[in-house]
Each structure stands twice: as C-alpha cells, then as structure tokens.
Enzyme design. Structure first.
Site, PDB file in Angstrom:
ATOM      1  N   GLU A 223      34.040  44.392  44.921  1.00 31.54           N
ATOM      2  CA  GLU A 223      32.782  44.068  44.243  1.00 31.54           C
ATOM      3  C   GLU A 223      32.109  45.405  43.945  1.00 31.54           C
ATOM      4  O   GLU A 223      31.423  45.977  44.790  1.00 31.54           O
ATOM      5  CB  GLU A 223      31.863  43.200  45.120  1.00 31.54           C
TER       6      GLU A 223
ATOM      7  N   HIS B 170      28.932  33.887  42.006  1.00 23.38           N
ATOM      8  CA  HIS B 170      27.826  33.290  42.771  1.00 23.38           C
ATOM      9  C   HIS B 170      26.552  34.127  42.710  1.00 23.38           C
ATOM     10  O   HIS B 170      25.516  33.696  43.209  1.00 23.38           O
ATOM     11  CB  HIS B 170      28.277  33.103  44.218  1.00 23.38           C
ATOM     12  N   ASP B 171      26.623  35.343  42.174  1.00 23.41           N
ATOM     13  CA  ASP B 171      25.422  36.179  42.053  1.00 23.41           C
ATOM     14  C   ASP B 171      24.883  36.198  40.623  1.00 23.41           C
ATOM     15  O   ASP B 171      23.681  36.065  40.408  1.00 23.41           O
ATOM     16  CB  ASP B 171      25.724  37.625  42.470  1.00 23.41           C
TER      17      ASP B 171
ATOM     18  N   ASP C 145      33.032  42.905  49.657  1.00 25.82           N
ATOM     19  CA  ASP C 145      31.613  42.824  49.312  1.00 25.82           C
ATOM     20  C   ASP C 145      30.993  44.229  49.282  1.00 25.82           C
ATOM     21  O   ASP C 145      31.278  45.058  50.147  1.00 25.82           O
ATOM     22  CB  ASP C 145      30.934  41.967  50.393  1.00 25.82           C
TER      23      ASP C 145
ATOM     24  N   ASP D  87      36.681  36.718  51.628  1.00 32.18           N
ATOM     25  CA  ASP D  87      35.618  37.652  51.292  1.00 32.18           C
ATOM     26  C   ASP D  87      35.376  38.508  52.533  1.00 32.18           C
ATOM     27  O   ASP D  87      35.071  37.970  53.604  1.00 32.18           O
ATOM     28  CB  ASP D  87      34.355  36.829  50.957  1.00 32.18           C
TER      29      ASP D  87
HETATM   30  C1  GLC Z   1      27.101  40.814  47.587  1.00 32.76           C
HETATM   31  C2  GLC Z   1      27.226  39.318  47.513  1.00 32.76           C
HETATM   32  C3  GLC Z   1      25.871  38.715  47.469  1.00 32.76           C
HETATM   33  C4  GLC Z   1      25.123  39.121  48.711  1.00 32.76           C
HETATM   34  C5  GLC Z   1      25.110  40.634  48.865  1.00 32.76           C
HETATM   35  C6  GLC Z   1      24.648  41.044  50.226  1.00 32.76           C
HETATM   36  O1  GLC Z   1      26.509  41.340  46.448  1.00 32.76           O
HETATM   37  O2  GLC Z   1      28.008  38.960  46.419  1.00 32.76           O
HETATM   38  O3  GLC Z   1      25.913  37.318  47.360  1.00 32.76           O
HETATM   39  O4  GLC Z   1      23.808  38.638  48.664  1.00 32.76           O
HETATM   40  O5  GLC Z   1      26.404  41.163  48.723  1.00 32.76           O
HETATM   41  O6  GLC Z   1      25.624  40.694  51.169  1.00 32.76           O
END
Ligand code: GLC
Length: 542
Positions: A265, A327-328, A203, A101
């Site tokens: 993402e 995970h979100d 990310d 990641d």
């Molecule tokens: C992305 C991640 C998330 C995190 C955010 C800020 O959306 O998937 O878990 O809180 O970035 O880094």
C-alpha cells in the site's frame, strides 16, 4: 497451495474482500470467513486467481482491524484459525490463493507488546515503539501530524513520555530501528506462510521507518498537492524514510524462498518514487498500488499520462498494479462513473486490459456503487475525527448477492453492520442470469485476459486517438480503445475483429481501420500483428 507457478500474480486477477461486508453466515450482521468459503464458487466462476482479505486478526476495531491486537490469530467475529485453514484449502482446490493484510506500521494499543511497553520505561517492549519526552512546555516532541488529524504524539501519563501514532492514538507506531521488531515480523510472516498464505498486502508500506532524530517535518512547497498544503507539512520525517527499503529487501528473500507475493500500500504520487519500492534489482515488493491512477479523473488524457509515466519510470520487469476501488478510497463506479453503467463498463475494460495486475474490490464486478451512510449508521471512527479524512463507510457496505431483504449478505431479519445499498438494482444473482450484464462483461474480460498472451504479458504502447478516447496496443496484436466522453468518436485502428465490446452486440464485429465508438463505449480488438517501430510503437501503416 495450488500449483506454485511463480507468475500467477503477474498473469492473474486479484480480488479484495472486506470480510465484514462479504457474507454473514452466523446471523450477527457481520461478514465472516465462512461467508468467503461459501462464495468461492462465485469467485472461481468469475475467474479470480487470488484474494486479499482485509485484516482478519483480533482487534478492538477502532480502525476496523487495522489496529491489530494479535497477529497470529483470527478475530472471533470473523471465525477462527481452523476456518481460515479451510478457506485456504477450499480456495486452493479452486486454484485461488489467499493473501492477508499485514499491518507492520503500528499495532493496537491493546496489543500485548504495547500494554507491556507503556507499563514502565524499563519494560521489555518499551523500545518496540517510538517514545520521546514532551518539550519543557508540555507540548509534543516535534511537529509531526497524524494522517487522521491532530498531533501524532500522545502523552502517556504513567511514564511521562509521548508515543508516536501516525494514525489514531489507539494505533501506536512500531519502532523499526529495533531489530526485535524485525525479528517479530519475520516470525509472523513465517507463521502464515506455513499455513499456506500466498502473500501479504502491506499496510502503510512507505511509512514504517521514521527519522531517527525525530526532526520536524518541513513546510510544503508551492508544488505540493492540495492535501499537503492544507496539512501544512510534508511527511518526509514521520514516514517515507529510505531505510524502509532494507525491510523489503529482507522480506523479498523470505517471500521468494517460498513463492509468495508482497503487495505494497504505497501512497506515493511520484512514479519515480513508487518505482523505488520494486527495488533497483526487482528485489523489493512484487506489486505496488498506484494511487495516482485511483485518484485521477476518468479522462483519456489524465489516465493515459499516468500509465505512460508509470511505464517510463518502472524498472524493466516491474509489474504495475491497477485498482479503481478499495476500502479507503471508495468505489470507482461512484468516484469515476457517477453510477453510470456505460462508464463502469469502460472502467472495467480498462482495468482488465492494461499492462499490469488488476485488483478488483468486492462488488466491482457488478458495478456496485457507494451507499450513503449517515448519522447513527456511521462506523468509521477515524473518518469521523479526521480533519482531512472523510467517512469511508459508503465504500464498505455489504455485498449485494440477491434482491431479497438482507441482499443474500445476511438474513432478512438481521440488521447488517452497515446499511445495504439498492439490492434490487444491483445484485449478483440477477446479473448472473443476464448474459449482457456487467458481471458477464467482467467475467468475459477476465477470461479473455487469461487466454490472450498479449493481455497477460504483452507490452503497452499508446496509440494516436482523438482527445476524447484512449487507445493502446498490447503486445503484437491486441488493441484496446475506450471512449471516455459523452460524444461519439472515430478511432483509427488496424483492421481487426472486436473480441469484446462494452456493447456486447458488437462482439465479433469486423472493423476496417476506423472504429466508431459511441459515448462511453470501449472495445478490445484482435488486429493484425504489428512490427514494433521505434519506442515500441507499432509502425504507421504504409
Ligand atoms: C491503511 C488502511 C486504512 C487504515 C490505515 C491505518 O491506509 O488501508 O484503512 O485506516 O492504514 O491503519
């Protein structure tokens, strides 16, 4: 790296591991890299081709690793560089690639770059972050809001300026107008590529570049989704700037030079905008997550509309990515399926048979559901302070390997970092023993996909079906039908044989033009090859 077949990420199935929750081998209640190594045989048996590890770097864990304090090392709680090297080698021996990641939008406020940046206005790394003077009345430089709620600016008293944080104040945003930041990330990617890392999930991929003039975000329009209306502004200047595409064109050349893959993402709900992240010449990201699909209801019309719109918007050759859980957003067995095994089976069948690359989240293969996490068990800081955000812990609980105390995740006498769900009802060990289980269905679907060119790379075409069901053709001779409703339906199909049914007793059944499906039932059929009519749709039978 295992044999460098450039198409592995198109043909393959990827699997996200939230390392802290996968397997704890040193008895501290936290999953670790050795735990991933110890379970590679499970993943090889399941048939996954690549693993995306959620952040593994040193981090104060204010946002559980998404606040990186050092991009070139491993968090001691999770292991060390040597363990990661072993993981890459052991996975490679099983033909499984490892993706990391990459968090390029922001660092931790404890990262050496930011510690230096805030030390003085003249500091070497000052311009690596986004600084602006507060307004004369002391208020923030503009109206930008943090994704986690509240203003996106924090006053740094020592130097009298505000820094930008689109997420937590502990996550200062990097300044992507600064060439040195670009160079630093080139080096970071090169460092990991040399260690055999097969690519990155990026990310906040649409967020890196901010408006150079720091203009206010505009108010919502009537057509904006509810969360934008609630927030009261459209995020068009604090993220989503077109210059971000230059970054990905550059990174694509780095990745392609060594056969690596970039996965974005991309929190974007317009398929046309999502398509731009593949690049007009397919020269940007290889795969982009599709959040419209994740957030849709498990309804035939809703999902079909998203898949059709995606297919229509994507440039020729762009590969969709299909995901139900992460995970979100939490786990699809809960969000889409309310824990109902029949719905979970239909969802797995859908994810693994659409045109595109499926991403499973650890536990999807056994239909793991979310686990209530309340009171002192809550660990998700941003979720606690966020206005629009909900606590994300329920989708991050330990993998349920066995029905024993500790669920095979950790020792029975150890308190895991997050509570364990109903390990007796859902666990890997008992599902492996049961040929009819969700786990075997998932494994068999992955194997079918691997051995069926239509499923790996065939085109997608919706087929007519009653409104409760969704039917589509893959390639020339594979049809998938899922009944996403609680009533029985009859679906018109070409005559064929059920390769895999969610009701496994139907595997091998011959179907003659009409396929009857019970409530929440699906089937993958091998049918007579269809000659494509206009628009790629099979011609109606004469
Ligand atoms: C992305 C991640 C998330 C995190 C955010 C800020 O959306 O998937 O878990 O809180 O970035 O880094």
């Amino acid at each position: 790296m295992p044999n460098d077949d450039a198409a592995w990420w198109r043909d393959g199935v990827l699997y996200q591991i939230y390392v802290r929750s996968f397997a704890d081998t040193d008895g501290d209640g936290i999953g670790d890299l050795q735990g991933v190594i110890d379970h590679l045989d499970h993943l090889a048996w399941l048939g996954v081709d690549g693993i995306w590890l959620s952040p593994i770097h040193p981090s104060p864990n204010t946002d559980w690793g998404y606040d990186v304090a050092d991009y070139l090392d491993v968090h001691p709680e999770l292991g060390d560089l040597q363990t990661l090297d072993r993981l890459v080698a052991e996975a490679g021996a099983r033909d499984i690639r490892i993706l990391l990641d990459l968090v390029p939008n922001h660092t931790s406020d404890r990262h050496a770059w930011f510690v230096d940046a805030r030390s003085s206005r003249e500091a070497e790394h000052r311009e690596w972050y986004v600084w602006a003077d507060p307004r004369p009345d002391g208020s923030p430089p503009n109206n930008w809001l943090s994704v986690f709620g509240g203003p996106a600016w924090e006053l740094d008293p020592a130097t009298g300026q505000c820094y930008l944080h689109n997420f937590l104040p502990e996550q200062p945003d990097l300044n992507w107008w600064n060439r040195e930041v670009h160079d630093a990330f080139d080096d970071i990617m090169g460092f990991w590529f040399e260690r055999g890392i097969a690519g990155f999930r990026i990310d906040v991929a649409n967020g890196l570049v901010k408006d150079a003039e720091l203009r206010d975000n505009p108010p919502p329009t009537g057509e904006d989704p509810p969360e934008v209306l609630r927030r009261g502004q459209r995020f068009v200047h604090n993220m989503n700037r077109p210059e971000v595409h230059d970054v990905y064109r550059r990174w694509r050349t780095l990745a392609d030079a060594s056969g690596r893959v970039l996965v974005g993402e991309t929190w974007l709900f317009d398929p046309e905008v999502l398509a731009t992240f593949y690049g007009s010449d397919l020269d940007e990201l290889h795969l982009c997550f599709n959040f419209s699909f994740m957030f849709a209801n498990l309804e035939a019309n809703a999902l079909r509309a998203i898949v059709e719109a995606t297919d229509a918007a994507f440039p020729e050759g762009a590969q969709p990515a299909w995901t139900g859980s992460n995970h979100d957003v939490g786990r699809f067995p809960s969000r889409w399926c309310a824990g109902d095994p029949a719905r979970i089976r239909c969802s797995l069948m859908t994810l693994l048979t659409l045109r595109g690359t499926p991403f499973l989240y650890y536990g999807d293969e056994i239909g793991m559901t979310e686990v209530p996490v309340v009171g002192e068990d809550v660990r998700d800081g941003p979720g606690l302070i966020g206005e629009a955000q909900v606590v994300r812990d329920p989708g991050r609980t330990p993998m349920q390997w066995t029905d024993q105390p500790g669920a095979g995740f950790t020792r029975g006498d150890v308190r895991p970092w997050l509570p364990i769900g109903d390990r007796r009802a859902i666990n890997v060990e008992s599902q492996r023993r049961d040929r009819g289980s969700m786990l075997h269905l998932c494994r068999d679907l992955i194997a079918l996909r691997r051995e069926t060119p239509d499923l790996r790379s065939g085109s997608y075409a919706s087929l007519p079906s009653p409104k409760e069901a969704w039917t589509w053709r893959r390639g020339s001779s594979t049809t998938v039908a899922v009944n996403l409703s609680g009533v029985s339906v009859t679906v018109p199909v070409e005559a064929g044989v059920i390769a895999i049914g969610t009701d496994r007793s139907r595997d091998g059944e011959t179907v003659d033009e009409d396929l009857s499906l019970g409530p929440w039932e699906g089937a993958v059929l091998r049918v007579a090859p269809a000659s494509a009519g206009p628009g790629g749709r099979p011609r109606p039978r004469s």
